[in-house]
Design a protein around this motif. Structure first.
Motif, PDB file in Angstrom:
ATOM      1  N   GLY A  65       1.913   1.882 -11.220  1.00  0.00           N
ATOM      2  CA  GLY A  65       0.671   2.475 -10.747  1.00  0.00           C
ATOM      3  C   GLY A  65       0.304   2.068  -9.344  1.00  0.00           C
ATOM      4  O   GLY A  65      -0.883   2.038  -8.997  1.00  0.00           O
ATOM      5  N   THR A  66       1.309   1.747  -8.508  1.00  0.00           N
ATOM      6  CA  THR A  66       1.034   1.318  -7.141  1.00  0.00           C
ATOM      7  C   THR A  66       1.775   2.186  -6.138  1.00  0.00           C
ATOM      8  O   THR A  66       2.798   2.807  -6.458  1.00  0.00           O
ATOM      9  CB  THR A  66       1.433  -0.154  -6.919  1.00  0.00           C
ATOM     10  OG1 THR A  66       2.832  -0.317  -7.226  1.00  0.00           O
ATOM     11  CG2 THR A  66       0.600  -1.081  -7.775  1.00  0.00           C
ATOM     12  N   LEU A  67       1.240   2.201  -4.937  1.00  0.00           N
ATOM     13  CA  LEU A  67       1.822   2.929  -3.812  1.00  0.00           C
ATOM     14  C   LEU A  67       2.036   1.946  -2.678  1.00  0.00           C
ATOM     15  O   LEU A  67       1.148   1.150  -2.353  1.00  0.00           O
ATOM     16  CB  LEU A  67       0.886   4.055  -3.367  1.00  0.00           C
ATOM     17  CG  LEU A  67       1.255   4.787  -2.072  1.00  0.00           C
ATOM     18  CD1 LEU A  67       2.449   5.693  -2.306  1.00  0.00           C
ATOM     19  CD2 LEU A  67       0.069   5.602  -1.561  1.00  0.00           C
ATOM     20  N   SER A  68       3.200   1.984  -2.062  1.00  0.00           N
ATOM     21  CA  SER A  68       3.488   1.144  -0.901  1.00  0.00           C
ATOM     22  C   SER A  68       3.583   2.044   0.325  1.00  0.00           C
ATOM     23  O   SER A  68       4.414   2.955   0.368  1.00  0.00           O
ATOM     24  CB  SER A  68       4.796   0.373  -1.106  1.00  0.00           C
ATOM     25  OG  SER A  68       5.092  -0.430   0.012  1.00  0.00           O
ATOM     26  N   ILE A  69       2.712   1.812   1.294  1.00  0.00           N
ATOM     27  CA  ILE A  69       2.678   2.600   2.528  1.00  0.00           C
ATOM     28  C   ILE A  69       3.356   1.780   3.617  1.00  0.00           C
ATOM     29  O   ILE A  69       2.885   0.697   3.986  1.00  0.00           O
ATOM     30  CB  ILE A  69       1.235   2.939   2.934  1.00  0.00           C
ATOM     31  CG1 ILE A  69       0.522   3.662   1.783  1.00  0.00           C
ATOM     32  CG2 ILE A  69       1.209   3.803   4.190  1.00  0.00           C
ATOM     33  CD1 ILE A  69      -0.960   3.866   2.023  1.00  0.00           C
ATOM     34  N   GLY A  70       4.452   2.272   4.133  1.00  0.00           N
ATOM     35  CA  GLY A  70       5.247   1.504   5.084  1.00  0.00           C
ATOM     36  C   GLY A  70       5.116   2.002   6.504  1.00  0.00           C
ATOM     37  O   GLY A  70       5.011   3.198   6.758  1.00  0.00           O
ATOM     38  N   ASN A  71       5.089   1.045   7.435  1.00  0.00           N
ATOM     39  CA  ASN A  71       5.163   1.382   8.852  1.00  0.00           C
ATOM     40  C   ASN A  71       6.200   0.469   9.494  1.00  0.00           C
ATOM     41  O   ASN A  71       7.018  -0.143   8.800  1.00  0.00           O
ATOM     42  CB  ASN A  71       3.793   1.259   9.541  1.00  0.00           C
ATOM     43  CG  ASN A  71       3.156  -0.096   9.289  1.00  0.00           C
ATOM     44  OD1 ASN A  71       3.838  -1.126   9.254  1.00  0.00           O
ATOM     45  ND2 ASN A  71       1.839  -0.115   9.102  1.00  0.00           N
ATOM     46  N   ARG A  72       6.170   0.313  10.791  1.00  0.00           N
ATOM     47  CA  ARG A  72       7.209  -0.446  11.472  1.00  0.00           C
ATOM     48  C   ARG A  72       7.177  -1.928  11.137  1.00  0.00           C
ATOM     49  O   ARG A  72       8.213  -2.592  11.095  1.00  0.00           O
ATOM     50  CB  ARG A  72       7.090  -0.275  12.992  1.00  0.00           C
ATOM     51  CG  ARG A  72       7.379   1.140  13.482  1.00  0.00           C
ATOM     52  CD  ARG A  72       7.241   1.224  14.984  1.00  0.00           C
ATOM     53  NE  ARG A  72       7.477   2.591  15.465  1.00  0.00           N
ATOM     54  CZ  ARG A  72       8.678   3.076  15.763  1.00  0.00           C
ATOM     55  NH1 ARG A  72       9.738   2.326  15.614  1.00  0.00           N
ATOM     56  NH2 ARG A  72       8.800   4.319  16.194  1.00  0.00           N
ATOM     57  N   ASN A  73       6.013  -2.477  10.906  1.00  0.00           N
ATOM     58  CA  ASN A  73       5.882  -3.928  10.792  1.00  0.00           C
ATOM     59  C   ASN A  73       5.647  -4.433   9.373  1.00  0.00           C
ATOM     60  O   ASN A  73       6.101  -5.515   9.013  1.00  0.00           O
ATOM     61  CB  ASN A  73       4.741  -4.424  11.691  1.00  0.00           C
ATOM     62  CG  ASN A  73       4.963  -4.072  13.143  1.00  0.00           C
ATOM     63  OD1 ASN A  73       6.078  -4.173  13.641  1.00  0.00           O
ATOM     64  ND2 ASN A  73       3.909  -3.643  13.830  1.00  0.00           N
ATOM     65  N   GLN A  74       4.922  -3.687   8.553  1.00  0.00           N
ATOM     66  CA  GLN A  74       4.569  -4.189   7.240  1.00  0.00           C
ATOM     67  C   GLN A  74       4.300  -3.034   6.286  1.00  0.00           C
ATOM     68  O   GLN A  74       4.278  -1.872   6.686  1.00  0.00           O
ATOM     69  CB  GLN A  74       3.328  -5.081   7.332  1.00  0.00           C
ATOM     70  CG  GLN A  74       2.094  -4.349   7.834  1.00  0.00           C
ATOM     71  CD  GLN A  74       0.888  -5.261   7.957  1.00  0.00           C
ATOM     72  OE1 GLN A  74       0.981  -6.455   7.710  1.00  0.00           O
ATOM     73  NE2 GLN A  74      -0.236  -4.702   8.342  1.00  0.00           N
ATOM     74  N   ALA A  75       4.118  -3.402   5.017  1.00  0.00           N
ATOM     75  CA  ALA A  75       3.810  -2.403   3.997  1.00  0.00           C
ATOM     76  C   ALA A  75       2.483  -2.756   3.344  1.00  0.00           C
ATOM     77  O   ALA A  75       2.189  -3.924   3.109  1.00  0.00           O
ATOM     78  CB  ALA A  75       4.916  -2.355   2.954  1.00  0.00           C
ATOM     79  N   THR A  76       1.682  -1.733   3.093  1.00  0.00           N
ATOM     80  CA  THR A  76       0.405  -1.905   2.402  1.00  0.00           C
ATOM     81  C   THR A  76       0.550  -1.421   0.978  1.00  0.00           C
ATOM     82  O   THR A  76       0.953  -0.282   0.738  1.00  0.00           O
ATOM     83  CB  THR A  76      -0.701  -1.100   3.111  1.00  0.00           C
ATOM     84  OG1 THR A  76      -0.813  -1.535   4.469  1.00  0.00           O
ATOM     85  CG2 THR A  76      -2.033  -1.298   2.402  1.00  0.00           C
ATOM     86  N   ILE A  77       0.242  -2.296   0.031  1.00  0.00           N
ATOM     87  CA  ILE A  77       0.362  -1.953  -1.387  1.00  0.00           C
ATOM     88  C   ILE A  77      -1.015  -1.582  -1.915  1.00  0.00           C
ATOM     89  O   ILE A  77      -1.980  -2.337  -1.743  1.00  0.00           O
ATOM     90  CB  ILE A  77       0.954  -3.122  -2.188  1.00  0.00           C
ATOM     91  CG1 ILE A  77       2.338  -3.489  -1.634  1.00  0.00           C
ATOM     92  CG2 ILE A  77       1.055  -2.773  -3.669  1.00  0.00           C
ATOM     93  CD1 ILE A  77       2.912  -4.758  -2.215  1.00  0.00           C
ATOM     94  N   VAL A  78      -1.106  -0.425  -2.555  1.00  0.00           N
ATOM     95  CA  VAL A  78      -2.383   0.108  -3.027  1.00  0.00           C
ATOM     96  C   VAL A  78      -2.314   0.341  -4.534  1.00  0.00           C
ATOM     97  O   VAL A  78      -1.344   0.931  -5.038  1.00  0.00           O
ATOM     98  CB  VAL A  78      -2.729   1.432  -2.310  1.00  0.00           C
ATOM     99  CG1 VAL A  78      -4.091   1.947  -2.772  1.00  0.00           C
ATOM    100  CG2 VAL A  78      -2.695   1.258  -0.803  1.00  0.00           C
ATOM    101  N   ASP A  79      -3.339  -0.124  -5.235  1.00  0.00           N
ATOM    102  CA  ASP A  79      -3.488   0.173  -6.657  1.00  0.00           C
ATOM    103  C   ASP A  79      -4.090   1.576  -6.769  1.00  0.00           C
ATOM    104  O   ASP A  79      -5.245   1.806  -6.393  1.00  0.00           O
ATOM    105  CB  ASP A  79      -4.402  -0.862  -7.313  1.00  0.00           C
ATOM    106  CG  ASP A  79      -4.529  -0.672  -8.819  1.00  0.00           C
ATOM    107  OD1 ASP A  79      -4.208   0.429  -9.312  1.00  0.00           O
ATOM    108  OD2 ASP A  79      -4.953  -1.619  -9.497  1.00  0.00           O
ATOM    109  N   LEU A  80      -3.323   2.519  -7.280  1.00  0.00           N
ATOM    110  CA  LEU A  80      -3.765   3.910  -7.295  1.00  0.00           C
ATOM    111  C   LEU A  80      -4.888   4.159  -8.295  1.00  0.00           C
ATOM    112  O   LEU A  80      -5.597   5.156  -8.182  1.00  0.00           O
ATOM    113  CB  LEU A  80      -2.578   4.829  -7.604  1.00  0.00           C
ATOM    114  CG  LEU A  80      -1.520   4.912  -6.498  1.00  0.00           C
ATOM    115  CD1 LEU A  80      -0.324   5.731  -6.968  1.00  0.00           C
ATOM    116  CD2 LEU A  80      -2.106   5.498  -5.225  1.00  0.00           C
ATOM    117  N   ALA A  81      -5.077   3.287  -9.263  1.00  0.00           N
ATOM    118  CA  ALA A  81      -6.171   3.467 -10.226  1.00  0.00           C
ATOM    119  C   ALA A  81      -7.518   3.187  -9.585  1.00  0.00           C
ATOM    120  O   ALA A  81      -8.525   3.816  -9.931  1.00  0.00           O
ATOM    121  CB  ALA A  81      -5.963   2.560 -11.434  1.00  0.00           C
ATOM    122  N   THR A  82      -7.564   2.246  -8.636  1.00  0.00           N
ATOM    123  CA  THR A  82      -8.825   1.852  -7.997  1.00  0.00           C
ATOM    124  C   THR A  82      -8.883   2.195  -6.517  1.00  0.00           C
ATOM    125  O   THR A  82      -9.940   2.086  -5.900  1.00  0.00           O
ATOM    126  CB  THR A  82      -9.039   0.340  -8.167  1.00  0.00           C
ATOM    127  OG1 THR A  82      -7.970  -0.366  -7.506  1.00  0.00           O
ATOM    128  CG2 THR A  82      -9.060  -0.045  -9.641  1.00  0.00           C
TER     129      THR A  82
END
Length: 309
Positions: free
Chosen positions: A73-90
């Motif tokens: 239930g998570t999404l990882s948004i990637g760019n050049r330097n790092q990834a942001t992990i998001v809980d899609l339920a909240t």
């Protein structure tokens, strides 16, 4: 004499590579279960939840890729330097993926790179595994008995095609052999991530996506398509399938629903039996050699005892 040297080479390779082989086999067993959970849907993974996460955490549209873990239930948004992990339920930032996703991620890093970035150790171990299998075949037909040696030979011969196929496809991945034609550059303007999600979502449940990212000259999406992990080029005209990378599909067990990962589970268990029983046989032989033999009585003592009797 030939069998003696074949057995010795077989044993030397196994002892030299025992630790990396154990790591590769155990992590391979764990990863065999990943296709089973990837195919499970998740109601929190929807076009709306993914779009909301991108609007909140990538408002300028600079992200280069996304990775969806439907079972987590998570999404990882990637760019050049790092990834942001998001809980899609909240729609809130998560410190790390869930436990299961972490186990799979750690197992994949160890399986591909061993420790640190020692990918060459994994490649050498895979070559050594294939060499041991060929040496075992050259030693002739097995003697199947209810013993440690019998289990060792039986585990190898009963699933021999699977045991050969696993390291062979692993080497194909290591050396970039795909048996697929190069990707052609799509016509027209490139598709953005948000547009790609709408295009993919029109044909598939977004919880079936594993990633969307640039692949060669085009934006690509990897989707669970009825139990098979397919890679599509995302264009303004829709999804265009890439040629199948059969070494990857077979090695990862992503080609046929539940059947393929179960075959990988059987292969991993057979390889674990081979490593454990092989080390057991070697250790038992060494222990027997080190045990002192009972001293034989002198010939005079035997004669004397006979005469006294």
């Amino acid at each position: 004499m030939l069998r003696f040297w074949l057995l010795r080479f077989h044993r030397w390779i196994a002892l030299t590579l025992s630790i990396p082989l154990a790591v590769v086999i155990v992590t391979g067993l764990i990863l065999s279960f990943e296709p089973m959970v990837v195919g499970a849907g998740n109601p929190t993974v929807t076009p709306a939840s993914i779009s909301a996460a991108l609007v909140k955490y990538d408002p300028e549209g600079k992200a280069r890729s996304i990775s969806v873990r439907g079972y987590d239930g998570t999404l990882s948004i990637g760019n050049r330097n790092q990834a942001t992990i998001v809980d899609l339920a909240t729609n809130e930032r998560a410190a790390a993926p869930g436990t299961l996703a972490t186990v799979f991620g750690t197992s994949r890093r160890l399986h591909e790179n061993f420790i640190y970035d020692l990918r060459w150790v994994v490649t050498a171990s895979t070559i050594g595994m294939l060499a041991m299998i060929l040496l075992g075949i050259a030693m002739g037909w097995p003697r199947i008995r209810n013993s440690v040696s019998g289990w060792h030979q039986g585990a190898a011969w009963f699933v021999l095609p699977l045991v050969i196929l696993s390291p062979l496809t692993g080497l194909a991945l290591a050396f970039g052999i795909t048996f697929a034609s190069p990707v052609a550059r799509p016509a027209g303007a490139p598709v953005s991530l948000s547009e790609a999600l709408k295009i993919v979502g029109a044909q598939y449940d977004l919880s079936r996506i594993t990633w969307v990212r640039p692949l060669g000259p085009t934006l690509a999406a990897r989707v669970n398509d009825n139990g098979e992990m397919r890679v599509f080029a995302v264009t303004r005209d829709g999804l265009k399938p890439f040629a199948r990378n059969w070494p990857r599909l077979v090695h990862e067990g992503n080609w046929s629903g539940i059947v393929a990962p179960m075959l990988n589970v059987i292969t991993s268990i057979a390889l674990m039996i081979l490593v454990v029983t092989g080390l057991w046989i070697w250790g038992r032989r060494k222990l027997r050699k080190r045990q002192p033999r009972p001293a034989r009585p002198a010939r005079g003592q035997i004669v004397g005892s006979t005469e006294n009797a």
